[in-house]
Design a protein around this motif. Structure first.
Motif, PDB file in Angstrom:
ATOM      1  N   HIS A 285       5.893  -9.428  -0.807  1.00  0.00           N
ATOM      2  CA  HIS A 285       4.887  -9.600   0.214  1.00  0.00           C
ATOM      3  C   HIS A 285       4.282  -8.203   0.458  1.00  0.00           C
ATOM      4  N   ARG A 286       4.966  -7.603   0.366  1.00  0.00           N
ATOM      5  CA  ARG A 286       4.060  -6.036   0.047  1.00  0.00           C
ATOM      6  C   ARG A 286       4.383  -4.894  -0.711  1.00  0.00           C
ATOM      7  N   ILE A 287       3.442  -4.628  -1.439  1.00  0.00           N
ATOM      8  CA  ILE A 287       3.645  -3.612  -2.638  1.00  0.00           C
ATOM      9  C   ILE A 287       3.002  -2.474  -2.156  1.00  0.00           C
ATOM     10  N   ILE A 288       3.902  -0.989  -2.402  1.00  0.00           N
ATOM     11  CA  ILE A 288       3.687   0.062  -2.564  1.00  0.00           C
ATOM     12  C   ILE A 288       3.526   0.893  -3.947  1.00  0.00           C
ATOM     13  N   GLN A 289       2.469   1.785  -3.881  1.00  0.00           N
ATOM     14  CA  GLN A 289       3.153   2.624  -5.919  1.00  0.00           C
ATOM     15  C   GLN A 289       2.888   4.272  -5.375  1.00  0.00           C
ATOM     16  N   GLY A 290       4.394   4.924  -6.128  1.00  0.00           N
ATOM     17  CA  GLY A 290       4.761   6.230  -5.623  1.00  0.00           C
ATOM     18  C   GLY A 290       4.773   7.467  -6.595  1.00  0.00           C
ATOM     19  N   ASP A 291       5.162   8.085  -6.510  1.00  0.00           N
ATOM     20  CA  ASP A 291       5.398   8.830  -7.470  1.00  0.00           C
ATOM     21  C   ASP A 291       7.726   9.020  -7.057  1.00  0.00           C
ATOM     22  N   HIS A 292       7.992   9.398  -8.101  1.00  0.00           N
ATOM     23  CA  HIS A 292       9.597   8.664  -7.614  1.00  0.00           C
ATOM     24  C   HIS A 292      10.576  10.024  -9.311  1.00  0.00           C
ATOM     25  N   GLU A 293      11.754   9.929  -7.846  1.00  0.00           N
ATOM     26  CA  GLU A 293      12.458  11.278  -8.821  1.00  0.00           C
ATOM     27  C   GLU A 293      14.075  11.191  -9.950  1.00  0.00           C
TER      28      GLU A 293
END
Length: 231
Positions: free
Chosen positions: A212-220
């Motif tokens: 239903h919802r998506i985010i893009q991010g930087d991951h460790e």
């Protein structure tokens, strides 16, 4: 339907409430939705029941929600390397429902498929079978396990398109697909959002209808245990 949000806080807006049931993907520190977990911590949502294979480590993953006492109950297979998880359970501060690993994955998958329960031989004759229905099939005893339906699923994927189709990378394709499917609402954090039509349909691991919802991010990129040989 708008599915792409700017950050984890925005993606969880209006979804969190005290006492809710969350299904979380990941295995150890691989494929865990770390950004969404941090946003839940910041929101302060409490009395949570969380279904996840394990609870990360003391200062990363679901372990941060244990540190802040936001989790009331864990439904898990493995206490793992999380000392605070073990301490809270042994001291009676945290309720823990142990599940065999395959049973937990199947409970999530069943809930996502609309199957309220299933019979399995796993756990027969152990504490897992206590207070559960027993039934014989073809001369063998099985116990009834209930499917899991969560208020919210939080997962991490490698790639997504704007419709929510997800691709997981290697070991991160562990509990993420069944966890994603069993939530009434699923929020996914991904490493990359690609244009619609660029994902090979045969390589999509989870259809966008579940997301239903998506985010893009930087991951460790943490390693749970690093072992090297002596020089």
């Amino acid at each position: 339907m708008k599915k792409i949000y700017g950050n984890a806080t925005e993606a969880l807006d209006g979804l969190l409430f005290d006492g809710m049931f969350i299904a979380a993907g990941g295995f150890g520190l691989c494929g865990i939705p770390e950004l969404l977990i941090d946003a839940i911590k910041a929101k302060g949502t409490k009395d949570l029941t969380v279904a996840s294979n394990n609870a990360g480590v003391d200062d990363f993953g679901l372990g941060v929600l244990l540190q802040t006492r936001q989790v009331k109950k864990m439904i898990s297979s493995y206490v793992g390397e999380n000392a605070e998880f073990m301490r809270q359970y042994l001291s009676g501060e945290l309720e823990l429902e142990f599940n065999p690993q395959g049973t937990l994955a199947e409970r999530m998958r069943a809930g996502g498929a609309g199957i309220p329960g299933f019979y399995t031989q796993t756990g027969v004759g152990t504490q897992i079978a206590e207070d559960k229905e027993h039934k014989d099939f073809d001369g063998k005893t099985y116990i009834l396990e209930r499917g899991i339906v969560a208020d919210l699923s939080i997962v991490k994927a490698w790639k997504a398109d704007d419709t929510g189709n997800l691709v997981f990378r290697k070991t991160a394709r562990n509990f993420n697909p069944p966890a994603a499917s069993c939530g009434k609402v699923c929020v996914a954090e991904v490493e990359e959002i690609v244009p619609r039509g660029s994902l090979d349909p045969d390589l999509i691991h989870l259809p966008g209808i579940y997301v239903h919802r998506i985010i893009q991010g930087d991951h460790e990129k943490r390693i749970e245990q690093r072992t090297v040989r002596e020089g």
